[in-house]
Design a protein around this motif. Structure first.
Motif, PDB file in Angstrom:
ATOM      1  N   PHE A 202       3.815  -7.046  -8.970  1.00 45.62           N
ATOM      2  CA  PHE A 202       3.545  -8.450  -8.281  1.00 45.62           C
ATOM      3  C   PHE A 202       4.664  -8.650  -7.176  1.00 45.62           C
ATOM      4  CE2 PHE A 202       2.376  -8.861 -12.907  1.00 45.62           C
ATOM      5  CZ  PHE A 202       1.038  -8.901 -12.699  1.00 45.62           C
TER       6      PHE A 202
ATOM      7  N   SER B 158       4.800 -15.829 -12.070  1.00 41.53           N
ATOM      8  CA  SER B 158       3.805 -16.430 -11.225  1.00 41.53           C
ATOM      9  C   SER B 158       4.116 -16.685  -9.896  1.00 41.53           C
ATOM     10  CB  SER B 158       2.943 -17.550 -12.099  1.00 41.53           C
ATOM     11  OG  SER B 158       3.788 -18.438 -12.755  1.00 41.53           O
TER      12      SER B 158
ATOM     13  N   ARG C 236       7.673 -16.473 -17.281  1.00 40.77           N
ATOM     14  CA  ARG C 236       6.470 -17.042 -16.881  1.00 40.77           C
ATOM     15  C   ARG C 236       6.157 -17.607 -15.564  1.00 40.77           C
ATOM     16  NH1 ARG C 236       4.610 -20.372 -21.847  1.00 40.77           N
ATOM     17  NH2 ARG C 236       6.906 -20.996 -21.324  1.00 40.77           N
TER      18      ARG C 236
ATOM     19  N   GLN D 222       3.985 -13.166  -8.047  1.00 38.83           N
ATOM     20  CA  GLN D 222       2.406 -12.984  -7.942  1.00 38.83           C
ATOM     21  C   GLN D 222       1.680 -13.625  -6.901  1.00 38.83           C
ATOM     22  OE1 GLN D 222       0.477 -12.786 -11.681  1.00 38.83           O
ATOM     23  NE2 GLN D 222      -1.306 -11.762 -10.565  1.00 38.83           N
ATOM     24  N   GLU D 223       1.778 -15.057  -6.695  1.00 42.81           N
ATOM     25  CA  GLU D 223       1.173 -15.699  -5.790  1.00 42.81           C
ATOM     26  C   GLU D 223       1.697 -15.466  -4.631  1.00 42.81           C
ATOM     27  OE1 GLU D 223      -1.281 -17.518  -6.318  1.00 42.81           O
ATOM     28  OE2 GLU D 223      -1.594 -18.294  -4.630  1.00 42.81           O
TER      29      GLU D 223
END
Ligand code: ATP
Length: 221
Positions: A47, A19, A15, A22-23
């Motif tokens: 992503f 993330s 996770r 993705q960011e």
């Protein structure tokens, strides 16, 4: 350097790693996503710029990734500390310039630092600190002198400001004080409406005469 020219590699797509991918991708950076698990790699395809299946504890495999060409490498292997240690070691040996590693506890932090990790993070601890800071009332972050008697500051809204509009804050009513920006989460608004109603954690960027700001900041901090 423009963010679009920056190259990042993220190893470990749990996770947290996902993330991060993705960011970085949302911000326009070039991102290589790597995991030993094919399903995780598939999930990361949307992503990242490139997503690869690789076991990053194997020296030859890591050298093939050419991590030395990346501006930053994030190793986000959480559970398997042996894999995290080995991947860090091999990434550094392969010439990666800046290696950031996720750790689960303070002992892992120590070990990873000794191995040469450039930055070790403990997401739960770091997030706890950030949340606690946001919970503190009316915390003032920065105060920058601009010259000609003017200054700029950032003010984080605490619970006492919650529900007030920007125009109702005493600091914002002072003569010569201007609200330049308003930030909620990642979104920055230039010259926000004075009607904007504040929530805890919102940030105001305010400029004005230095003595006025200094006086007001004393009452805020
Ligand atoms: P989360 O980030 O979801 O909170 P976590 O930090 O505990 O969880 P893990 O699920 O332990 O993360 O591991 C993160 C990822 O690292 C997993 O997807 C796992 O497949 C990957 N991983 C583990 N070992 C290796 C390795 N040797 N090379 C590449 N990836 C690996």
């Amino acid at each position: 350097m423009n963010i679009r020219d920056k190259q990042f590699a993220v190893i470990g797509l749990g996770r947290f790693g996902l993330s991060v991918c993705q960011e970085l991708t949302d911000e326009g950076a070039q991102v290589l996503a790597v995991d030993v698990d094919e399903e995780k790699v598939k999930a990361a395809m949307n992503f990242s710029t490139q997503a690869i299946v690789a076991n990053c504890t194997i020296e030859e495999t890591v050298y093939e990734l050419k991590l030395k060409d990346y501006d930053m490498v994030m190793i986000a292997i959480g559970e398997d500390i042996n894999a995290s240690i080995l991947a860090t070691l091999v990434a550094k040996e392969s010439g990666a310039k800046s290696v950031w590693v996720k750790a689960n506890d303070k002992y892992q932090v120590k070990i990873l630092q000794k191995l040469g990790a450039d930055h070790v993070i403990m997401p739960e601890r770091d997030m706890g600190i950030r949340v606690a800071r946001k919970m503190l009332d009316r915390r003032v972050l920065e105060f920058t002198e601009l010259g000609s008697g003017l200054a700029m500051t950032e003010v984080v809204a605490g619970s006492s400001m919650m529900g007030m509009s920007i125009g109702q804050i005493e600091l914002c009513q002072e003569e010569g004080v201007q609200v330049l920006g308003f930030k909620r989460g990642p979104n920055m608004t230039k010259a926000p409406s004075m009607e904007t109603v504040l929530e805890i954690g919102d940030m105001l960027i305010v400029a004005g005469p230095q003595p006025v700001l200094t006086k007001q900041l004393k009452t805020l901090s």
